[in-house]
Design an enzyme around this catalytic site. Structure first.
Site, PDB file in Angstrom:
ATOM      1  N   ASP A   1      -9.742  -2.503  -7.360  1.00 47.91           N
ATOM      2  CA  ASP A   1      -8.866  -3.653  -7.162  1.00 47.91           C
ATOM      3  C   ASP A   1      -8.499  -4.147  -8.563  1.00 47.91           C
ATOM      4  OD1 ASP A   1      -7.354  -5.724  -6.206  1.00 47.91           O
ATOM      5  OD2 ASP A   1      -8.808  -6.368  -4.704  1.00 47.91           O
ATOM      6  N   TRP A   2      -7.471  -4.961  -8.614  1.00 40.92           N
ATOM      7  CA  TRP A   2      -6.886  -5.323  -9.914  1.00 40.92           C
ATOM      8  C   TRP A   2      -7.816  -6.274 -10.708  1.00 40.92           C
ATOM      9  CZ3 TRP A   2      -4.675  -1.758  -7.612  1.00 40.92           C
ATOM     10  CH2 TRP A   2      -3.444  -1.227  -7.962  1.00 40.92           C
TER      11      TRP A   2
END
Ligand code: BGC
Length: 738
Positions: free
Chosen positions: A236-237
């Site tokens: 995930d970012w």
């Protein structure tokens, strides 16, 4: 495994420099990796998200490019797809998303979100499917298959145990093995093993003390080894926190929200650690291998063997000319999303058969902001630049045509949010900036309420369209309770006093409490963010052109049970910024309820709910009969059971019914749920038509995970099979002995 391909990939990797390889394993843009121009390996291009392909961003800034060629089909959210209980529609919805992603030139679409809805207050529940692992798996598999028909990878998210937004970056989840295996893992396992998902997103949170993206047990043992996942794992970012731990773990690509791409943990810091001899370069090769394998499977590239000048084998990377091109904003896509929207709309209550309304009425009053606001451009990373959006008011007006006067009143006020000069995602790694604003009733609302109530006296037909919007159903925050925002309870109560038969439409991505007025209401319709044709579908249902067939994919409780409340998340104190800088400082959320999530919890604790899991009415009626259960014969041992029954449409309209099969012990032991969904089938019946429905259950459906033995076990004894129209509306039961 394709040995020829694996050999070619190995040979190719040998020809690459360390810099070239690391370029492939971290973001070189907010939504892409670098690729290797020298040998024609393209960058990997990604985009969000579950409700359509997100608009284009400048490569290194959270700023939309702003060109008009990135408008897309706005698809129903997963919470809407879920209410169809229709595998075929789920597949078609996935297909639309995949085709649009490819049409927009993407290689990976960051969808679907399939986390289990542990708490009804989770801000991202609208992006997820259900509180039940079976329903989630059964719909996630066709969604992923649908997406991947277009040579695009689904990046199924957020693996694993990312069930709340509060402190999502730092929450450490402690759950026992049985809970993870029975509730939180099955859908991820299904998309890997049944749908062959090509990529998985590693979540932000920690599990048992280690961030997921470098968690060897979760990513290595469970995902890679046990489930045999050989696709690409993308973070995930901003979910990566170390160089060594991540490099040596199973994650393949580090993505983040900042533009210092060369400083990402898997960029220059990794190169320097490898050069110092602290990390083995083989770790990078392994990741590149997974990425190249995915690129070949997506038909992005072809690898061919050619002899080089000194006769040795060399690998040539070429663009695969047969890759599907995709398409977006097609008429077919708009029709597909309309079909999903129609079947997602769920009729919760219809006393005295108030619905459907007569389409020949002269005038109608529509009240409520959800009738008019656009929902597409909200929610966080799921936001969509929709080509258009038919709101409920537009849907109703265009359905009724020119002979009916459609009057609109706002009824309540939505306070404007503070404008920020930053995109929320830019600040998303800083929890202090994600504070939720509570929606209060403003002075304006009091005036709007009075106006609406006065008007309602003049209109015999009143349709209320309220609920939540993406100020509440939002990434990065959870709700404190289930109360309707903007003083809607008071408004609805006053409206019901003057118009007791008013139709109430609740549009929301997660449960709300309807306790203050639900008993008095006669007609309640539930819908979620249903895409660009949501308003069309709603009007068709309200006025009887479509017979509703949605079923709740999650319980609508009266309130949030104690253990799932936001304040229960962190009984201590929030982390200070200083503490957050240290890896070991985190707050633990223990899943003390174990497997008792959603309806399993309410049934076990005998907590009454507003509307139960699986509930949804029709304008016609069905009867259930002739339950027959037969063991599926097998030489060695019983394989499972064929459960057959007949369903008859005894009403006057054609309609669809979802037949649900639940399984439980005859005498329920405290460690097991009363009943659990094991199978379902949606059928369509003409008036007076009878159909035989076959539902299959396997021996695995009877098993529970034995924590001590580390394996699944079948307990011998008496079981009860329940078949019905919802969790609580059980029509037929039969006991069987195993
Ligand atoms: C979200 C992901 C999303 C990513 C990229 C994160 O904030 O949690 O679901 O795919 O951003 O936008």
């Amino acid at each position: 495994m394709d040995k020829v391909l694996e050999n070619r990939i190995c040979l190719l990797i040998k020809e690459m420099t360390l810099e070239e390889k690391t370029g492939m394993i971290h973001g070189a843009g907010l939504f892409r990796t670098a690729g290797v121009e020298r040998i024609h390996i393209p960058p990997l291009k990604m985009s969000d998200g579950p409700m359509g392909v997100r608009s284009e961003f400048v490569n290194d800034q959270w700023m939309p490019v702003g060109t008009p060629d990135d408008y897309v089909t706005y698809c129903p959210s997963n919470s809407a797809i879920a209410m169809t209980w229709n595998r075929k529609l789920a597949r078609n919805a996935g297909k639309v998303l995949g085709e649009e992603a490819r049409g927009r030139g993407k290689d990976v679409i960051l969808a679907p979100g399939i986390n289990i809805k542990r708490t009804p207050a989770c801000g991202r529940n609208f992006e997820y499917i259900s509180e039940d692992p079976r329903l989630t798996s059964e719909l996630a598999v066709p969604i992923v298959r649908g997406i991947e028909t277009s040579d695009v990878a689904a990046c199924v998210k957020h693996f694993a145990m990312n069930n709340q937004e509060t402190e999502r970056l730092w929450v450490n989840v402690e759950a026992d093995e049985r809970t993870m295996r029975e509730i939180y893992f099955p859908a991820f396992q299904a998309v890997v093993q049944k749908a062959g998902a090509k990529s998985i997103m590693g979540s932000y949170n920690l599990i048992r003390g280690t961030h997921v993206c470098e968690n060897k047990d979760i990513m290595g043992t469970v995902l890679r080894k046990e489930w045999g996942f050989d696709g690409t794992i993308i973070s995930d970012w901003g979910a990566v926190h170390t160089t060594k731990g991540t490099a040596e773990g199973s994650l393949d690509i580090e993505m983040s929200v900042t533009s210092d791409f060369d400083d990402y943990f898997l960029a220059n810091p990794l190169i320097s650690e490898i050069r110092k001899g602290h990390i083995d370069e083989a770790c990078v090769d392994e990741k590149v291998r997974n990425i190249l394998r995915m690129m070949v499977r997506l038909h992005m590239i072809e690898l061919t063997e050619v002899p080089d000048s000194d006769g040795k084998k060399k690998i040539l990377v070429q663009k695969n000319k047969n890759r599907k091109a995709g398409s977006y904003n097609t008429a077919k896509h708009r029709f597909e999303v309309l079909k999903v929207a129609r079947e997602s709309i769920t009729l919760l209550k219809n006393e005295d058969r108030k619905l459907p309304l007569d389409p020949a009425i002269d005038k109608v009053l529509v009240i409520g902001q959800n009738a008019v606001i656009s929902q597409a451009m909200g929610g966080g990373s799921a936001e969509i630049k929709a080509l258009y959006e038919i709101t409920p008011l537009l849907g109703i007006s265009k359905f009724l045509g020119g002979n009916c006067e459609v009057r609109y009143a706002r009824g309540y006020d939505i306070p404007a949010k503070k404008e920020s000069d930053h995109n929320w995602q830019e600040d998303s790694l800083d929890a202090s900036k994600a504070a939720a604003e509570t929606a209060k009733e403003t002075e304006d609302s009091a005036r709007l309420r009075k106006e609406a109530v006065e008007l309602a006296k003049e209109y015999k037909h009143v349709i209320y369209v309220g609920g939540l919007n993406h100020d509440q159903d939002l990434e990065g925050q959870d709700r404190a309770d289930l109360t309707l925002p903007y003083g809607q309870d008071r408004l609805i109560t006053e409206l019901l006093e003057v118009r007791p038969d008013m139709t109430i439409v609740m549009l929301a991505g997660s449960p709300v409490s309807m306790k203050p007025w639900a008993d008095r209401a006669k007609a309640i319709v539930w819908m979620s963010y249903s895409g660009m044709e949501g308003g069309t579908a709603l009007a068709e249902v309200l006025f009887g052109a479509v017979n509703p067939s949605g079923k709740l994919a999650e319980t609508l409780p009266e309130e949030i049970p104690e253990c799932f409340r936001k304040e229960a998340y962190f009984p201590g104190r929030p982390l200070t910024d200083e503490e957050k800088k240290h890896m070991n400082a985190h707050l633990t959320q223990t899943y003390a309820e174990g497997i008792f999530v959603g309806y399993r919890y309410y049934e076990k604790n005998r907590i009454p709910v507003q509307f139960c899991f699986g509930h949804g009415l029709s304008y016609t009626d069905f009867t259930y009969d002739n339950l027959k259960i037969e063991e599926i014969p097998s030489k060695a041992r019983a394989n499972g059971f064929d459960v057959q029954l007949q369903v008859r449409n005894v009403g006057a309209l054609e309609g669809k019914e979802t037949v649900q099969l639940y399984l439980g012990e005859k005498t329920v032991s405290p460690e097991n749920p009363v009943k659990e969904l094991k199978a379902f089938e949606k059928i369509c019946l003409r008036p007076r038509e009878t159909k035989t429905v076959l539902l299959k259950i396997t021996m695995e459906d009877f098993m529970h995970y034995d924590e001590a033995a580390g394996t699944w076990r079948l307990k011998h004894g008496d079981y009860r099979i329940y078949v019905g129209s919802s969790l609580q509306d059980i029509q037929l039961t039969q006991d069987i002995t195993i």
